[in-house]
Design an enzyme around this catalytic site. Structure first.
Site, PDB file in Angstrom:
ATOM      1  N   GLY A   8       0.817  -1.216   0.000  1.00 45.80           N
ATOM      2  CA  GLY A   8       0.000   0.000   0.000  1.00 45.80           C
ATOM      3  C   GLY A   8       0.841   1.250   0.000  1.00 45.80           C
ATOM      4  CB  ALA A   9       4.200   1.842  -0.992  1.00 47.51           C
ATOM      5  CB  SER A  10      -0.210   4.030  -4.382  1.00 46.23           C
ATOM      6  OG  SER A  10      -1.356   4.071  -3.551  1.00 46.23           O
ATOM      7  CB  VAL A  63      -2.213  -6.823   0.314  1.00 47.87           C
ATOM      8  CG1 VAL A  63      -0.951  -6.314  -0.341  1.00 47.87           C
ATOM      9  CG2 VAL A  63      -3.038  -5.694   0.891  1.00 47.87           C
ATOM     10  CG  ASN A  89       1.412   1.351   4.917  1.00 42.53           C
ATOM     11  OD1 ASN A  89       1.300   2.104   5.890  1.00 42.53           O
ATOM     12  ND2 ASN A  89       0.937   1.682   3.715  1.00 42.53           N
ATOM     13  CB  SER A 141      -4.452   1.774  14.254  1.00 44.90           C
ATOM     14  OG  SER A 141      -5.240   2.852  14.713  1.00 44.90           O
ATOM     15  CE1 TYR A 154      -7.769   1.322  10.026  1.00 43.32           C
ATOM     16  CE2 TYR A 154      -7.746   2.054  12.307  1.00 43.32           C
ATOM     17  CZ  TYR A 154      -7.155   2.005  11.056  1.00 43.32           C
ATOM     18  OH  TYR A 154      -5.946   2.622  10.858  1.00 43.32           O
ATOM     19  CE  LYS A 158      -4.825  -0.767  10.661  1.00 39.48           C
ATOM     20  NZ  LYS A 158      -3.709  -0.986   9.741  1.00 39.48           N
ATOM     21  CB  ILE A 187      -0.733   9.951  10.668  1.00 39.23           C
ATOM     22  CG1 ILE A 187      -0.328   9.087  11.878  1.00 39.23           C
ATOM     23  CG2 ILE A 187       0.492  10.384   9.863  1.00 39.23           C
ATOM     24  CD1 ILE A 187       0.512   9.773  12.934  1.00 39.23           C
TER      25      ILE A 187
HETATM   26  P1  NAP Z   1      -4.089   5.948   2.896  1.00 39.98           P
HETATM   27  O1  NAP Z   1      -3.494   7.260   2.548  1.00 39.98           O
HETATM   28  O2  NAP Z   1      -5.524   5.695   2.601  1.00 39.98           O
HETATM   29  O3  NAP Z   1      -3.188   4.803   2.219  1.00 39.98           O
HETATM   30  C1  NAP Z   1      -3.543   3.449   2.250  1.00 39.98           C
HETATM   31  C2  NAP Z   1      -2.780   2.725   1.182  1.00 39.98           C
HETATM   32  O4  NAP Z   1      -3.191   1.342   1.156  1.00 39.98           O
HETATM   33  C3  NAP Z   1      -3.039   3.286  -0.211  1.00 39.98           C
HETATM   34  O5  NAP Z   1      -1.829   3.325  -0.919  1.00 39.98           O
HETATM   35  C4  NAP Z   1      -3.983   2.266  -0.822  1.00 39.98           C
HETATM   36  O6  NAP Z   1      -3.927   2.189  -2.230  1.00 39.98           O
HETATM   37  C5  NAP Z   1      -3.454   0.975  -0.194  1.00 39.98           C
HETATM   38  N1  NAP Z   1      -4.413  -0.118  -0.273  1.00 39.98           N
HETATM   39  C6  NAP Z   1      -5.704  -0.120   0.157  1.00 39.98           C
HETATM   40  N2  NAP Z   1      -6.252  -1.319  -0.100  1.00 39.98           N
HETATM   41  C7  NAP Z   1      -5.293  -2.083  -0.706  1.00 39.98           C
HETATM   42  C8  NAP Z   1      -5.269  -3.408  -1.208  1.00 39.98           C
HETATM   43  N3  NAP Z   1      -6.334  -4.218  -1.125  1.00 39.98           N
HETATM   44  N4  NAP Z   1      -4.127  -3.862  -1.789  1.00 39.98           N
HETATM   45  C9  NAP Z   1      -3.034  -3.061  -1.888  1.00 39.98           C
HETATM   46  N5  NAP Z   1      -3.003  -1.790  -1.422  1.00 39.98           N
HETATM   47  C10 NAP Z   1      -4.121  -1.310  -0.836  1.00 39.98           C
HETATM   48  O7  NAP Z   1      -3.906   5.643   4.429  1.00 39.98           O
HETATM   49  P2  NAP Z   1      -2.685   5.930   5.434  1.00 39.98           P
HETATM   50  O8  NAP Z   1      -3.177   6.890   6.426  1.00 39.98           O
HETATM   51  O9  NAP Z   1      -1.426   6.186   4.699  1.00 39.98           O
HETATM   52  O10 NAP Z   1      -2.620   4.503   6.145  1.00 39.98           O
HETATM   53  C11 NAP Z   1      -1.538   3.593   6.009  1.00 39.98           C
HETATM   54  C12 NAP Z   1      -1.620   2.583   7.136  1.00 39.98           C
HETATM   55  O11 NAP Z   1      -1.511   3.275   8.381  1.00 39.98           O
HETATM   56  C13 NAP Z   1      -2.956   1.852   7.173  1.00 39.98           C
HETATM   57  O12 NAP Z   1      -2.753   0.502   7.552  1.00 39.98           O
HETATM   58  C14 NAP Z   1      -3.719   2.588   8.255  1.00 39.98           C
HETATM   59  O13 NAP Z   1      -4.703   1.779   8.845  1.00 39.98           O
HETATM   60  C15 NAP Z   1      -2.595   2.915   9.207  1.00 39.98           C
HETATM   61  N6  NAP Z   1      -2.907   4.014  10.128  1.00 39.98           N
HETATM   62  C16 NAP Z   1      -3.156   5.280   9.669  1.00 39.98           C
HETATM   63  C17 NAP Z   1      -3.448   6.298  10.581  1.00 39.98           C
HETATM   64  C18 NAP Z   1      -3.716   7.700  10.145  1.00 39.98           C
HETATM   65  O14 NAP Z   1      -4.074   8.513  11.003  1.00 39.98           O
HETATM   66  N7  NAP Z   1      -3.572   8.055   8.898  1.00 39.98           N
HETATM   67  C19 NAP Z   1      -3.500   5.995  11.940  1.00 39.98           C
HETATM   68  C20 NAP Z   1      -3.239   4.706  12.366  1.00 39.98           C
HETATM   69  C21 NAP Z   1      -2.937   3.723  11.456  1.00 39.98           C
HETATM   70  P3  NAP Z   1      -4.816   3.136  -3.219  1.00 39.98           P
HETATM   71  O15 NAP Z   1      -5.303   4.298  -2.415  1.00 39.98           O
HETATM   72  O16 NAP Z   1      -3.862   3.488  -4.285  1.00 39.98           O
HETATM   73  O17 NAP Z   1      -5.927   2.256  -3.692  1.00 39.98           O
END
Ligand code: NAP
Length: 246
Positions: A8-10, A63, A89, A141, A154, A158, A187
């Site tokens: 999920g690194a896009s 994934v 991730n 998380s 969620y 987690k 974040i």
């Molecule tokens: P985000 O900006 O929505 O990024 C999530 C990434 O996961 C995107 O690149 C998305 O791809 C990819 N993804 C989703 N479903 C997928 C699949 N089935 N196969 C492959 N890739 C997939 O979210 P983020 O905030 O960066 O979150 C990253 C991680 O941190 C997550 O596990 C999230 O639960 C965790 N987290 C985030 C926060 C926060 O406050 N942001 C807090 C706690 C934990 P596309 O968008 O390109 O489809």
């Protein structure tokens, strides 16, 4: 050169981790969801990673799909040679209170956030075992530690990741493979952009540092956990939340 695979690194935290590990000298395998939009974003991340003088390649796979993970890991092994670090991730949210939560929204979040970790571990751990070296970081998380209203799916996914982290640490420690988790708080990423201003302000009340975290502040802890500086750290959950809970 050591290879780091980030799911999920896009965009968001995953993209930031990829860039940080590239800066640290890793060749990076950038996983993205198999859609045109995700591929475009992932290619841009790869370009930024290459600026650090390392190899960076994109690999499409949903994934939550076991077979696609298997194929992706085979491809990475063939094209990049090894996998020293795995960052699980990829994640999604489908928030609503239990009373309104549909079964498909529960299942979808469990599949992408939790089953994906099993899918990746199943295929990457044998590679790391042969290498007698591996660093795994699972992105959990604070919702998995403390729960959060509207996130029963969620927070379940987690919390499960934390159990998996400790189990893998115990199963694979003797093989020189460490497995740790990070538990981010709030974040600044596209995931949290979706929250209303009212909720954002309310959430900050509980944060000691009185601000949201930045993806770079997650990436720096991941950087430590995949480095030799953390060689005696395994099975741990590191909260990165600006002091959300004390
Ligand atoms: P985000 O900006 O929505 O990024 C999530 C990434 O996961 C995107 O690149 C998305 O791809 C990819 N993804 C989703 N479903 C997928 C699949 N089935 N196969 C492959 N890739 C997939 O979210 P983020 O905030 O960066 O979150 C990253 C991680 O941190 C997550 O596990 C999230 O639960 C965790 N987290 C985030 C926060 C926060 O406050 N942001 C807090 C706690 C934990 P596309 O968008 O390109 O489809």
């Amino acid at each position: 050169m050591a290879v780091a695979l980030i799911t999920g690194a896009s965009q968001g935290i995953g993209a930031c981790i990829a860039k940080r590990l590239a800066k640290d000298g890793f060749d990076v395998a950038i996983n993205h969801y198999p859609s045109e939009d995700s591929e475009v974003k992932a290619k841009a991340v790869a370009e930024e990673c290459r600026a650090f003088g390392v190899k960076a390649e994109c690999f499409a796979a949903d994934v939550s799909n076991y077979g696609q993970c298997e194929e992706m890991v085979k491809k990475i092994k063939a094209e990049m040679g090894s996998i020293e670090a795995l960052i699980n991730n990829a994640g999604i949210t489908k928030d609503t209170l239990l009373a309104r939560m549909k079964e498909e929204d529960y299942d979808a979040v469990i599949a992408v956030n939790q089953k994906s970790v099993y899918n990746m571990l199943k295929h990457v751990c044998p590679v790391m075992m042969k290498q007698k070296y591996g660093r795994i970081v699972n992105v959990s998380s604070v919702a998995g530690l403390y729960g959060n209203p509207g996130q029963v799916n969620y927070s379940a996914s987690k919390a499960a990741i934390i159990g998996m982290t400790k189990t893998i640490a115990k199963e694979y420690g003797r093989k020189n493979i460490t497995c740790n988790a990070v538990a981010p708080g709030f974040i600044n990423t596209p995931m949290t952009d979706a929250l209303s201003d009212e909720i954002k302000t309310k959430l900050l009340d509980a944060v000691a540092l009185k601000r949201y975290g930045e993806p770079e502040e997650i990436a720096s802890v991941v950087s430590f956990l995949v480095s030799d500086d953390s060689s005696y750290v395994t099975g741990q959950v590191i909260e990165i939340s600006g002091g959300l809970s004390m």
